[in-house]
Motif scaffolding. Sequence first.
Motif, PDB file in Angstrom:
ATOM      1  N   ASP A   9      38.690  39.367  50.533  1.00 63.16           N
ATOM      2  CA  ASP A   9      39.735  40.367  50.323  1.00 63.16           C
ATOM      3  C   ASP A   9      39.400  41.398  49.244  1.00 63.16           C
ATOM      4  O   ASP A   9      40.221  41.671  48.366  1.00 63.16           O
ATOM      5  N   LEU A  10      38.206  41.955  49.345  1.00 58.43           N
ATOM      6  CA  LEU A  10      37.762  42.896  48.302  1.00 58.43           C
ATOM      7  C   LEU A  10      38.359  44.282  48.488  1.00 58.43           C
ATOM      8  O   LEU A  10      38.327  44.838  49.595  1.00 58.43           O
ATOM      9  N   ASP A  11      38.852  44.817  47.401  1.00 57.36           N
ATOM     10  CA  ASP A  11      39.247  46.226  47.356  1.00 57.36           C
ATOM     11  C   ASP A  11      38.388  46.918  46.310  1.00 57.36           C
ATOM     12  O   ASP A  11      38.102  46.334  45.255  1.00 57.36           O
ATOM     13  N   LYS A  12      37.993  48.155  46.620  1.00 59.48           N
ATOM     14  CA  LYS A  12      37.281  48.942  45.615  1.00 59.48           C
ATOM     15  C   LYS A  12      37.604  50.416  45.823  1.00 59.48           C
ATOM     16  O   LYS A  12      37.509  50.926  46.932  1.00 59.48           O
ATOM     17  N   HIS A  13      37.998  51.078  44.777  1.00 62.07           N
ATOM     18  CA  HIS A  13      38.200  52.526  44.877  1.00 62.07           C
ATOM     19  C   HIS A  13      37.463  53.206  43.732  1.00 62.07           C
ATOM     20  O   HIS A  13      37.101  52.570  42.743  1.00 62.07           O
ATOM     21  N   TYR A  14      37.198  54.474  43.909  1.00 63.08           N
ATOM     22  CA  TYR A  14      36.659  55.292  42.824  1.00 63.08           C
ATOM     23  C   TYR A  14      37.690  56.354  42.493  1.00 63.08           C
ATOM     24  O   TYR A  14      38.366  56.869  43.386  1.00 63.08           O
ATOM     25  N   ALA A  15      37.799  56.669  41.248  1.00 66.65           N
ATOM     26  CA  ALA A  15      38.711  57.739  40.832  1.00 66.65           C
ATOM     27  C   ALA A  15      37.912  58.769  40.059  1.00 66.65           C
ATOM     28  O   ALA A  15      37.069  58.422  39.240  1.00 66.65           O
ATOM     29  N   GLU A  16      38.143  60.022  40.367  1.00 68.79           N
ATOM     30  CA  GLU A  16      37.517  61.101  39.575  1.00 68.79           C
ATOM     31  C   GLU A  16      38.641  61.959  39.034  1.00 68.79           C
ATOM     32  O   GLU A  16      39.410  62.531  39.796  1.00 68.79           O
ATOM     33  N   GLY A  17      38.758  62.012  37.739  1.00 68.95           N
ATOM     34  CA  GLY A  17      39.843  62.766  37.119  1.00 68.95           C
ATOM     35  C   GLY A  17      41.185  62.130  37.465  1.00 68.95           C
ATOM     36  O   GLY A  17      41.266  60.922  37.741  1.00 68.95           O
ATOM     37  N   VAL A  24      37.321  52.940  48.893  1.00 73.14           N
ATOM     38  CA  VAL A  24      36.066  52.733  49.620  1.00 73.14           C
ATOM     39  C   VAL A  24      36.114  51.414  50.402  1.00 73.14           C
ATOM     40  O   VAL A  24      35.715  51.359  51.558  1.00 73.14           O
ATOM     41  N   LEU A  25      36.587  50.357  49.769  1.00 71.88           N
ATOM     42  CA  LEU A  25      36.701  49.065  50.455  1.00 71.88           C
ATOM     43  C   LEU A  25      38.156  48.610  50.385  1.00 71.88           C
ATOM     44  O   LEU A  25      38.797  48.739  49.343  1.00 71.88           O
ATOM     45  N   THR A  50      28.095  50.578  47.667  1.00 70.66           N
ATOM     46  CA  THR A  50      29.177  50.036  46.834  1.00 70.66           C
ATOM     47  C   THR A  50      29.291  48.529  47.039  1.00 70.66           C
ATOM     48  O   THR A  50      29.380  47.761  46.073  1.00 70.66           O
ATOM     49  N   LEU A  51      29.262  48.107  48.297  1.00 68.44           N
ATOM     50  CA  LEU A  51      29.406  46.680  48.596  1.00 68.44           C
ATOM     51  C   LEU A  51      28.223  45.871  48.048  1.00 68.44           C
ATOM     52  O   LEU A  51      28.409  44.806  47.451  1.00 68.44           O
ATOM     53  N   PRO A  61      35.036  44.509  41.538  1.00 71.28           N
ATOM     54  CA  PRO A  61      36.045  44.931  42.520  1.00 71.28           C
ATOM     55  C   PRO A  61      37.413  45.112  41.847  1.00 71.28           C
ATOM     56  O   PRO A  61      37.662  44.529  40.794  1.00 71.28           O
ATOM     57  N   ASP A  62      38.285  45.900  42.471  1.00 69.97           N
ATOM     58  CA  ASP A  62      39.652  46.038  41.950  1.00 69.97           C
ATOM     59  C   ASP A  62      40.446  44.766  42.246  1.00 69.97           C
ATOM     60  O   ASP A  62      41.356  44.399  41.524  1.00 69.97           O
ATOM     61  N   ARG A  63      40.107  44.144  43.358  1.00 73.72           N
ATOM     62  CA  ARG A  63      40.837  42.966  43.785  1.00 73.72           C
ATOM     63  C   ARG A  63      39.892  42.123  44.629  1.00 73.72           C
ATOM     64  O   ARG A  63      38.923  42.641  45.184  1.00 73.72           O
ATOM     65  N   GLY A  64      40.193  40.811  44.739  1.00 75.30           N
ATOM     66  CA  GLY A  64      39.398  39.946  45.591  1.00 75.30           C
ATOM     67  C   GLY A  64      38.325  39.218  44.811  1.00 75.30           C
ATOM     68  O   GLY A  64      38.171  39.430  43.604  1.00 75.30           O
ATOM     69  N   SER A  65      37.610  38.352  45.510  1.00 76.97           N
ATOM     70  CA  SER A  65      36.584  37.572  44.808  1.00 76.97           C
ATOM     71  C   SER A  65      35.278  37.554  45.585  1.00 76.97           C
ATOM     72  O   SER A  65      35.239  37.771  46.803  1.00 76.97           O
ATOM     73  N   ILE A  66      34.207  37.296  44.833  1.00 75.49           N
ATOM     74  CA  ILE A  66      32.866  37.205  45.419  1.00 75.49           C
ATOM     75  C   ILE A  66      32.249  35.923  44.915  1.00 75.49           C
ATOM     76  O   ILE A  66      32.140  35.726  43.695  1.00 75.49           O
ATOM     77  N   ARG A  67      31.885  35.046  45.845  1.00 73.47           N
ATOM     78  CA  ARG A  67      31.156  33.849  45.439  1.00 73.47           C
ATOM     79  C   ARG A  67      29.736  33.914  45.984  1.00 73.47           C
ATOM     80  O   ARG A  67      29.519  34.265  47.136  1.00 73.47           O
TER      81      ARG A  67
END
Length: 226
Positions: A9-17, A24-25, A50-51, A61-67
């Motif tokens: 359940d990975l979330d990832k975003h980028y913010a500029e300004g 992204v995810l 990114t992934l 990641p903003d959210r979720g886990s990676i094992r």
Amino acid sequence: MTPYVVLEDLDKHYAEGTTHRQVVLSGVSAQIDRGSLVAIRGRSGSGKSTLLNLIAGLDIPDRGSIRVGGENLHAMTDRARTLFRRRHCGFVFQFFNLIPVLTVRENVMIGLELNAFDDDTASRKTRELLATVHLADRADSFPDQLSGGEQQRVALIRALAHEPRLLLADEPTGNLDATTELEILDLIRRLPGERNTTVIIATHSELVAGHADRVLLLGSGKLTGS
Ligand SMILES: Nc1ncnc2c1ncn2[C@@H]1O[C@H](COP(=O)(O)OP(=O)(O)OP(=O)(O)O)[C@@H](O)[C@H]1O
Ligand SMILES: [Mg+2]
């Protein structure tokens, strides 16, 4: 088979300004078996790099886990994560692979030295690996004296030198002609069988995807596929 990499359940975003926020995810989950070769495809900008960076623990990641190998990457301290990556992970970056002020030999040896291989073993392994990619006679050259494809070959053997359990390769054959691409692919393809290495490759190449055990597709923030 045991999964070696588990994404939940990975979330990832980028913010500029303050105005630009790019997701992204979004809810990416997958289980990748130990000793398998998985290709990740998707349009430019779909989030492949990114992934891979997240799986390597180079980004959070903003959210979720990676094992990875049963260890929760983001439950570790920064130091533990760095050591884990150094020991168990080899990474071929999409760009800027080699350290420009070091020779080819030094670029390959550095990962071995960080993993406490003694000098003799590190030199021997470096010589052997350079020979496998036909660059034995370029050991004393600097990266900017090599072609793009030659640099990529050095980057690949550097990522493999310490025999990592996980190889993450971001477009490892991007600058190669078809023959060299096949040679590199052959080297990568043998890893799961010979060393039980788990390999994840981000690629646009049909040839690479055709040699994978599984092809996953990244698009609109989601990872899908067989
Ligand atoms: N550091 C960053 N800051 C802001 N946006 C970023 C950053 N890194 C990546 N992005 C954006 O996130 C999206 C995903 O980028 P990513 O590099 O993961 O794509 P990719 O699938 O690897 O593309 P390519 O096939 O071109 O290598 C792109 O739209 C990119 O512009
Ligand atoms: Mg990329």
